[in-house]
Design a protein around this motif. Structure first.
Motif, PDB file in Angstrom:
ATOM      1  N   UNK A   1       0.804  -1.206   0.000  1.00 56.35           N
ATOM      2  CA  UNK A   1       0.000   0.000   0.000  1.00 56.35           C
ATOM      3  C   UNK A   1       0.841   1.262   0.000  1.00 56.35           C
ATOM      4  N   UNK A   2       0.203   2.424   0.232  1.00 55.62           N
ATOM      5  CA  UNK A   2       0.915   3.713   0.204  1.00 55.62           C
ATOM      6  C   UNK A   2       1.918   3.833   1.345  1.00 55.62           C
ATOM      7  N   UNK A   3       2.796   4.857   1.242  1.00 58.91           N
ATOM      8  CA  UNK A   3       3.849   5.033   2.243  1.00 58.91           C
ATOM      9  C   UNK A   3       3.281   5.438   3.595  1.00 58.91           C
ATOM     10  N   UNK A   4       2.196   6.207   3.610  1.00 58.24           N
ATOM     11  CA  UNK A   4       1.598   6.667   4.859  1.00 58.24           C
ATOM     12  C   UNK A   4       0.163   6.175   4.966  1.00 58.24           C
ATOM     13  N   UNK A   5      -0.221   5.713   6.153  1.00 56.63           N
ATOM     14  CA  UNK A   5      -1.608   5.345   6.442  1.00 56.63           C
ATOM     15  C   UNK A   5      -1.936   5.751   7.870  1.00 56.63           C
ATOM     16  N   UNK A   6      -3.220   5.968   8.134  1.00 56.73           N
ATOM     17  CA  UNK A   6      -3.702   6.088   9.501  1.00 56.73           C
ATOM     18  C   UNK A   6      -4.232   4.719   9.907  1.00 56.73           C
TER      19      UNK A   6
ATOM     20  N   UNK B   1      -9.642   1.456  18.380  1.00 52.52           N
ATOM     21  CA  UNK B   1     -10.264   2.752  18.587  1.00 52.52           C
ATOM     22  C   UNK B   1      -9.301   3.929  18.647  1.00 52.52           C
ATOM     23  N   UNK B   2      -8.091   3.773  18.123  1.00 53.81           N
ATOM     24  CA  UNK B   2      -7.123   4.864  18.101  1.00 53.81           C
ATOM     25  C   UNK B   2      -6.472   4.926  16.720  1.00 53.81           C
TER      26      UNK B   2
ATOM     27  N   UNK C   1      -2.259  15.348  21.222  1.00 54.45           N
ATOM     28  CA  UNK C   1      -0.848  15.665  20.947  1.00 54.45           C
ATOM     29  C   UNK C   1      -0.657  16.475  19.685  1.00 54.45           C
ATOM     30  N   UNK C   2      -1.672  17.232  19.306  1.00 53.15           N
ATOM     31  CA  UNK C   2      -1.547  18.162  18.205  1.00 53.15           C
ATOM     32  C   UNK C   2      -1.034  19.496  18.749  1.00 53.15           C
ATOM     33  N   UNK C   3      -0.535  20.371  17.902  1.00 51.56           N
ATOM     34  CA  UNK C   3       0.023  21.628  18.385  1.00 51.56           C
ATOM     35  C   UNK C   3      -1.022  22.738  18.382  1.00 51.56           C
ATOM     36  N   UNK C   4      -1.596  23.007  17.218  1.00 49.50           N
ATOM     37  CA  UNK C   4      -2.420  24.205  17.093  1.00 49.50           C
ATOM     38  C   UNK C   4      -3.895  24.006  17.435  1.00 49.50           C
ATOM     39  N   UNK C   5      -4.475  22.880  17.068  1.00 46.56           N
ATOM     40  CA  UNK C   5      -5.898  22.694  17.329  1.00 46.56           C
ATOM     41  C   UNK C   5      -6.138  21.411  18.130  1.00 46.56           C
TER      42      UNK C   5
ATOM     43  N   UNK D   1       5.491  11.640  22.418  1.00 42.85           N
ATOM     44  CA  UNK D   1       4.189  10.983  22.329  1.00 42.85           C
ATOM     45  C   UNK D   1       3.744  10.916  20.876  1.00 42.85           C
ATOM     46  N   UNK D   2       3.202   9.789  20.473  1.00 46.34           N
ATOM     47  CA  UNK D   2       2.712   9.640  19.107  1.00 46.34           C
ATOM     48  C   UNK D   2       1.349  10.316  19.001  1.00 46.34           C
ATOM     49  N   UNK D   3       1.192  11.324  18.154  1.00 37.53           N
ATOM     50  CA  UNK D   3      -0.114  11.966  17.994  1.00 37.53           C
ATOM     51  C   UNK D   3      -1.163  10.948  17.554  1.00 37.53           C
ATOM     52  N   UNK D   4      -2.382  11.154  17.971  1.00 44.66           N
ATOM     53  CA  UNK D   4      -3.422  10.185  17.639  1.00 44.66           C
ATOM     54  C   UNK D   4      -4.798  10.821  17.690  1.00 44.66           C
ATOM     55  N   UNK D   5      -5.765  10.112  17.133  1.00 45.19           N
ATOM     56  CA  UNK D   5      -7.164  10.534  17.137  1.00 45.19           C
ATOM     57  C   UNK D   5      -7.980   9.427  17.790  1.00 45.19           C
TER      58      UNK D   5
END
Length: 439
Positions: free
Chosen positions: A190-195, A200-201, A248-252, A261-265
């Motif tokens: 698959x592609x180089x980047x995936x979410x 549930x994360x 772990x996002x910066x602006x929003x 820390x690994x940013x996550x949703x």
């Protein structure tokens, strides 16, 4: 007696003023801090941003020129440089910075004194309409942020947005990713980047391939780059906001960024997310042992994983030298569309700082294919300083760690060259150990 007391007073004053401060100057301030005035003047500053010197360069060099005890960027003493900055120094003493203060004809350095535009960078662009800050002047703050960094501490305050490239798409040399798919199962094809949705994360993962004699092993690495902006979307492109927590996002961010820390949703709403747009800050996991910048893997908790520090630093360099971030097998200019071939710079073992210093180089820093330096040539071969510097003469040094093209010979002495030359003679100066120790 009075003269002695006065002299002692001025000596103690000088030591107190010029000694390396034991308190934080660039961040981590205490609630009663008084360090701001080291760089700023509230009412009668000499430059914009209330700088107490004429510009950014002069402000930085008022501490870092080697006269105050602060970390000097002008180290030139041959033995000191060999022991602490040379790529063949022992163990973790290998360095990647170099010096701004070379004195020989072999000297070259990043011109960080605001005399050239960023567009002058080799591999960059002079197109005034190109996205980024190409028309800005190049100075210390082009690479460093004096007030802090999202990179690890030993990264020396690397900027999170050099050349303003965070919001620029990766296809144009930046860090922004668009429509990254959300998957529950990783596909190596698959592609180089995936979410990746795991329990549930959602975390951003990157495909990294490590080569061993032509055989590739594929790893999926969590991308720790802080997010400057992130937009979760449905399959048809509608923004998803309900029941979604961005961590772990910066602006929003819903929660603040925490280094490492690994940013996550998270949240129930992630089941409605099919793709994500994300603008990633530049982030370098700068290692204490600088040789990790060109080592392909490392062991973490008993598992072998890709060493991402070198890739991250090469991507940092490419914020200005965009066309030099090249994978094996050729590439295409992100600015002109012209096809070309270049040496690999974005694998974990072939990185910018494997061959180049970040600040500058000089005959006193460079080594040859066997790891000899100006210092060791005097110590081991009995050469004079002038003879040793002549051996290291390179009028096109281009911030290199190796004199001439000896870095090529050090690596490729077994795979591309032979012992027998066309006139039948056998070469005796073949590098004995490949890349010198610490490389």
């Amino acid at each position: 007696m009075k003269k002695v007391v006065i002299s002692l007073f001025f000596l103690l004053f000088a030591l107190a003023f010029f000694a390396t401060p034991s308190f934080a100057l660039h961040g981590g301030f205490t609630e009663n801090t008084n360090t701001c005035f080291r760089c700023h003047d509230t009412h009668q500053a000499d430059a914009k941003s209330l700088l107490n010197k004429n510009d950014v360069y002069q402000t930085c060099m008022s501490c870092h020129d080697g006269t105050t005890g602060s970390r000097s960027v002008n180290r030139t003493a041959t033995e000191s440089v060999f022991n602490e900055n040379s790529p063949n120094a022992a163990g973790h003493t290998a360095r990647v910075t170099g010096t701004f203060a070379g004195a020989s004809s072999s000297m070259s350095a990043h011109l960080s004194s605001s005399v050239v535009k960023i567009s002058a960078a080799p591999g960059g662009t002079t197109n005034p309409d190109a996205p980024g800050n190409w028309q800005g002047t190049f100075s210390c703050d082009s690479c460093h942020n004096a007030h802090g960094s999202y990179s690890s501490k030993v990264g020396r305050y690397l900027s999170n947005n050099p050349n303003g490239m965070v919001s620029v798409p990766v296809e144009q040399g930046g860090r922004a990713l668009k429509d990254v798919p959300v998957v529950t199962t990783i596909d190596n094809n698959g592609p180089e980047f995936v979410f990746h949705n795991v329990e549930g994360k959602l975390t951003l993962k990157r495909k990294v391939q490590i080569s061993n004699k032509g055989q590739y092993t594929t790893y999926w690495v969590e991308d720790k780059s802080p997010w400057m902006k992130v937009t979760p979307k449905t399959a048809i492109g509608t923004t998803v906001t309900a029941d979604v927590t961005i961590n772990a996002n910066i602006n929003n961010a819903t929660t603040n960024h925490v280094p490492g820390l690994v940013p996550n949703i998270t949240g129930a709403g992630i089941n409605n997310i099919a793709k994500v747009d994300v603008e990633r800050a530049y982030y370098v996991e700068a290692p204490a042992n600088k040789s990790e910048y060109w080592q392909s893997t490392k062991v973490v908790n008993g598992a072998t994983v890709p060493n991402m520090a070198g890739i991250q630093l090469s991507e940092f360099c490419s914020s200005c030298h965009s066309d030099y971030l090249v994978k094996s097998g050729g590439s295409t200019s992100v600015h002109s569309g012209e096809s070309f071939y270049g040496h690999t710079t974005n694998s974990s073992s072939y990185t910018c700082v494997r061959c180049h210093y970040a600040h500058g180089t000089d005959a006193n820093l460079m080594i040859d294919a066997n790891g000899n330096s100006v210092f060791s040539l005097q110590r081991d071969r009995g050469l004079t300083l002038q003879q040793a510097q002549s051996h290291m003469n390179d009028t096109n040094s281009s911030l290199k760690k190796f004199v001439g093209s000896s870095s090529c010979w050090a690596c490729h002495n077994s795979s591309k060259a032979t012992n027998v030359v066309h006139d039948g003679k056998v070469t005796n100066d073949r590098p004995k150990t490949g890349m010198p120790a610490g490389r």
